[in-house]
Design a protein around this motif. Structure first.
Motif, PDB file in Angstrom:
ATOM      1  N   GLY A  56       0.780  -1.225   0.000  1.00 61.28           N
ATOM      2  CA  GLY A  56       0.000   0.000   0.000  1.00 61.28           C
ATOM      3  C   GLY A  56       0.810   1.272   0.000  1.00 61.28           C
ATOM      4  N   GLY A  57       1.992   1.236  -0.580  1.00 59.86           N
ATOM      5  CA  GLY A  57       2.821   2.427  -0.650  1.00 59.86           C
ATOM      6  C   GLY A  57       2.289   3.446  -1.638  1.00 59.86           C
ATOM      7  N   GLU A  58       3.040   4.486  -1.799  1.00 57.37           N
ATOM      8  CA  GLU A  58       2.675   5.537  -2.743  1.00 57.37           C
ATOM      9  C   GLU A  58       2.982   5.057  -4.155  1.00 57.37           C
ATOM     10  OE1 GLU A  58       1.244   8.145  -1.293  1.00 57.37           O
ATOM     11  OE2 GLU A  58       1.681   7.206   0.617  1.00 57.37           O
ATOM     12  N   CYS A  59       1.974   4.836  -4.961  1.00 60.12           N
ATOM     13  CA  CYS A  59       2.216   4.282  -6.283  1.00 60.12           C
ATOM     14  C   CYS A  59       1.172   4.753  -7.279  1.00 60.12           C
ATOM     15  CB  CYS A  59       2.210   2.763  -6.222  1.00 60.12           C
ATOM     16  SG  CYS A  59       2.759   2.026  -7.762  1.00 60.12           S
ATOM     17  N   VAL A  60       1.574   4.789  -8.530  1.00 58.41           N
ATOM     18  CA  VAL A  60       0.657   5.095  -9.615  1.00 58.41           C
ATOM     19  C   VAL A  60       0.681   3.951 -10.618  1.00 58.41           C
ATOM     20  CG1 VAL A  60       0.880   7.593  -9.390  1.00 58.41           C
ATOM     21  CG2 VAL A  60       2.397   6.358 -10.930  1.00 58.41           C
ATOM     22  N   GLU A  61      -0.353   3.896 -11.424  1.00 58.45           N
ATOM     23  CA  GLU A  61      -0.416   2.966 -12.543  1.00 58.45           C
ATOM     24  C   GLU A  61      -0.503   3.794 -13.811  1.00 58.45           C
ATOM     25  OE1 GLU A  61      -2.823  -0.786 -10.659  1.00 58.45           O
ATOM     26  OE2 GLU A  61      -4.002   0.846 -11.499  1.00 58.45           O
ATOM     27  N   VAL A  62       0.038   3.278 -14.889  1.00 64.35           N
ATOM     28  CA  VAL A  62      -0.028   3.963 -16.175  1.00 64.35           C
ATOM     29  C   VAL A  62      -0.586   3.032 -17.240  1.00 64.35           C
ATOM     30  CG1 VAL A  62       1.811   5.640 -15.776  1.00 64.35           C
ATOM     31  CG2 VAL A  62       2.385   3.405 -16.648  1.00 64.35           C
ATOM     32  N   ALA A  63      -1.243   3.634 -18.208  1.00 62.78           N
ATOM     33  CA  ALA A  63      -1.772   2.897 -19.358  1.00 62.78           C
ATOM     34  C   ALA A  63      -1.626   3.796 -20.576  1.00 62.78           C
ATOM     35  CB  ALA A  63      -3.233   2.527 -19.138  1.00 62.78           C
TER      36      ALA A  63
ATOM     37  N   HIS B 179      -2.281   7.563 -19.694  1.00 65.16           N
ATOM     38  CA  HIS B 179      -3.171   7.770 -18.549  1.00 65.16           C
ATOM     39  C   HIS B 179      -2.431   7.365 -17.277  1.00 65.16           C
ATOM     40  CE1 HIS B 179      -6.733   8.352 -21.095  1.00 65.16           C
ATOM     41  NE2 HIS B 179      -6.096   7.519 -21.906  1.00 65.16           N
ATOM     42  N   VAL B 180      -2.618   8.141 -16.224  1.00 67.39           N
ATOM     43  CA  VAL B 180      -1.959   7.906 -14.943  1.00 67.39           C
ATOM     44  C   VAL B 180      -3.039   7.936 -13.868  1.00 67.39           C
ATOM     45  CG1 VAL B 180      -0.147   8.690 -13.372  1.00 67.39           C
ATOM     46  CG2 VAL B 180       0.056   9.162 -15.818  1.00 67.39           C
ATOM     47  N   ARG B 181      -3.009   6.939 -12.954  1.00 71.01           N
ATOM     48  CA  ARG B 181      -3.994   6.920 -11.873  1.00 71.01           C
ATOM     49  C   ARG B 181      -3.369   6.421 -10.580  1.00 71.01           C
ATOM     50  NH1 ARG B 181      -7.992   1.838 -13.427  1.00 71.01           N
ATOM     51  NH2 ARG B 181      -6.466   0.188 -13.057  1.00 71.01           N
ATOM     52  N   ASP B 182      -4.044   6.682  -9.501  1.00 72.79           N
ATOM     53  CA  ASP B 182      -3.643   6.240  -8.169  1.00 72.79           C
ATOM     54  C   ASP B 182      -3.928   4.743  -8.057  1.00 72.79           C
ATOM     55  OD1 ASP B 182      -3.411   5.675  -5.435  1.00 72.79           O
ATOM     56  OD2 ASP B 182      -4.429   7.498  -4.816  1.00 72.79           O
ATOM     57  N   SER B 183      -2.907   3.953  -7.765  1.00 70.82           N
ATOM     58  CA  SER B 183      -3.109   2.500  -7.693  1.00 70.82           C
ATOM     59  C   SER B 183      -3.888   2.084  -6.452  1.00 70.82           C
ATOM     60  CB  SER B 183      -1.765   1.771  -7.732  1.00 70.82           C
ATOM     61  OG  SER B 183      -1.016   2.067  -6.576  1.00 70.82           O
TER      62      SER B 183
ATOM     63  N   LEU C 172      -5.390  10.915 -14.793  1.00 69.62           N
ATOM     64  CA  LEU C 172      -4.803  12.041 -15.493  1.00 69.62           C
ATOM     65  C   LEU C 172      -4.363  11.551 -16.864  1.00 69.62           C
ATOM     66  CD1 LEU C 172      -3.498  14.924 -15.395  1.00 69.62           C
ATOM     67  CD2 LEU C 172      -1.457  13.779 -14.517  1.00 69.62           C
ATOM     68  N   ALA C 173      -4.637  12.320 -17.906  1.00 70.84           N
ATOM     69  CA  ALA C 173      -4.218  11.954 -19.258  1.00 70.84           C
ATOM     70  C   ALA C 173      -3.262  13.012 -19.781  1.00 70.84           C
ATOM     71  CB  ALA C 173      -5.423  11.824 -20.182  1.00 70.84           C
ATOM     72  N   VAL C 174      -2.094  12.583 -20.243  1.00 68.67           N
ATOM     73  CA  VAL C 174      -1.090  13.500 -20.778  1.00 68.67           C
ATOM     74  C   VAL C 174      -0.619  12.992 -22.134  1.00 68.67           C
ATOM     75  CG1 VAL C 174      -0.322  14.255 -18.502  1.00 68.67           C
ATOM     76  CG2 VAL C 174       0.812  12.331 -19.586  1.00 68.67           C
ATOM     77  N   ARG C 175      -0.029  13.876 -22.888  1.00 66.31           N
ATOM     78  CA  ARG C 175       0.543  13.475 -24.183  1.00 66.31           C
ATOM     79  C   ARG C 175       1.789  12.625 -23.931  1.00 66.31           C
ATOM     80  NH1 ARG C 175      -1.580  16.595 -28.422  1.00 66.31           N
ATOM     81  NH2 ARG C 175      -2.815  18.326 -27.647  1.00 66.31           N
ATOM     82  N   PRO C 176       2.080  11.696 -24.825  1.00 71.74           N
ATOM     83  CA  PRO C 176       3.268  10.849 -24.642  1.00 71.74           C
ATOM     84  C   PRO C 176       4.561  11.645 -24.472  1.00 71.74           C
ATOM     85  CG  PRO C 176       1.863   9.921 -26.330  1.00 71.74           C
ATOM     86  CD  PRO C 176       1.288  11.272 -25.987  1.00 71.74           C
ATOM     87  N   THR C 177       4.703  12.755 -25.174  1.00 71.50           N
ATOM     88  CA  THR C 177       5.925  13.551 -25.026  1.00 71.50           C
ATOM     89  C   THR C 177       6.046  14.131 -23.622  1.00 71.50           C
ATOM     90  OG1 THR C 177       4.766  15.449 -25.982  1.00 71.50           O
ATOM     91  CG2 THR C 177       6.137  14.134 -27.476  1.00 71.50           C
ATOM     92  N   ALA C 178       4.927  14.529 -23.031  1.00 72.29           N
ATOM     93  CA  ALA C 178       4.951  15.057 -21.659  1.00 72.29           C
ATOM     94  C   ALA C 178       5.307  13.951 -20.675  1.00 72.29           C
ATOM     95  CB  ALA C 178       3.598  15.668 -21.304  1.00 72.29           C
ATOM     96  N   TRP C 179       4.773  12.753 -20.890  1.00 70.45           N
ATOM     97  CA  TRP C 179       5.090  11.629 -20.000  1.00 70.45           C
ATOM     98  C   TRP C 179       6.576  11.270 -20.095  1.00 70.45           C
ATOM     99  CZ3 TRP C 179       3.562   9.565 -15.793  1.00 70.45           C
ATOM    100  CH2 TRP C 179       4.042   8.314 -15.393  1.00 70.45           C
ATOM    101  N   THR C 180       7.109  11.242 -21.298  1.00 69.57           N
ATOM    102  CA  THR C 180       8.530  10.941 -21.489  1.00 69.57           C
ATOM    103  C   THR C 180       9.395  11.982 -20.793  1.00 69.57           C
ATOM    104  OG1 THR C 180       8.089   9.849 -23.597  1.00 69.57           O
ATOM    105  CG2 THR C 180      10.343  10.615 -23.227  1.00 69.57           C
ATOM    106  N   ALA C 181       9.046  13.245 -20.920  1.00 69.96           N
ATOM    107  CA  ALA C 181       9.799  14.308 -20.263  1.00 69.96           C
ATOM    108  C   ALA C 181       9.749  14.145 -18.739  1.00 69.96           C
ATOM    109  CB  ALA C 181       9.271  15.671 -20.677  1.00 69.96           C
ATOM    110  N   PHE C 182       8.577  13.802 -18.201  1.00 71.58           N
ATOM    111  CA  PHE C 182       8.438  13.611 -16.756  1.00 71.58           C
ATOM    112  C   PHE C 182       9.296  12.443 -16.285  1.00 71.58           C
ATOM    113  CE2 PHE C 182       6.460  11.128 -13.379  1.00 71.58           C
ATOM    114  CZ  PHE C 182       6.606  12.028 -12.333  1.00 71.58           C
ATOM    115  N   VAL C 183       9.243  11.327 -16.988  1.00 72.58           N
ATOM    116  CA  VAL C 183      10.019  10.148 -16.583  1.00 72.58           C
ATOM    117  C   VAL C 183      11.519  10.444 -16.639  1.00 72.58           C
ATOM    118  CG1 VAL C 183      10.613   7.770 -17.229  1.00 72.58           C
ATOM    119  CG2 VAL C 183       8.222   8.497 -17.178  1.00 72.58           C
ATOM    120  N   GLU C 184      11.952  11.118 -17.680  1.00 72.17           N
ATOM    121  CA  GLU C 184      13.371  11.480 -17.786  1.00 72.17           C
ATOM    122  C   GLU C 184      13.788  12.407 -16.637  1.00 72.17           C
ATOM    123  OE1 GLU C 184      13.787  13.019 -21.734  1.00 72.17           O
ATOM    124  OE2 GLU C 184      13.820  11.011 -22.629  1.00 72.17           O
ATOM    125  N   PHE C 185      12.942  13.371 -16.286  1.00 75.40           N
ATOM    126  CA  PHE C 185      13.224  14.282 -15.185  1.00 75.40           C
ATOM    127  C   PHE C 185      13.266  13.537 -13.848  1.00 75.40           C
ATOM    128  CE2 PHE C 185      11.653  16.944 -11.729  1.00 75.40           C
ATOM    129  CZ  PHE C 185      12.589  17.965 -11.741  1.00 75.40           C
TER     130      PHE C 185
END
Length: 67
Positions: free
Chosen positions: A25-32, A39-43, A51-64
């Motif tokens: 039950g830790g702090e986690c998200v799921e993505v699809a 899409h990103v949601r609270d697991s 939350l729905a974001v563009r793939p480029t925004a998701w890639t930038a977030f993951v890299e950051f």
């Protein structure tokens, strides 16, 4: 995407949780991913809005976040 294209319903998406997540039950998200959106949601509460974001925004977030 045009107005006639149909996206899958949120419940039909293939949700994935990080391999770093535990089942305790830790702090986690799921993505699809689907065409044009990640899409990103609270697991812990999958009934809440995703939350729905563009793939480029998701890639930038993951890299950051990796730094």
């Amino acid at each position: 995407m045009n107005a006639h294209e149909r996206l899958p319903h949120i419940d039909q998406l293939a949700w994935r949780k990080s391999s770093y997540s535990s089942e305790e039950g830790g702090e986690c998200v799921e993505v699809a991913a689907c065409p044009g959106r990640v899409h990103v949601r609270d697991s812990k509460d999958t009934t809440r809005a995703a939350l729905a974001v563009r793939p480029t925004a998701w890639t930038a977030f993951v890299e950051f976040a990796a730094h």
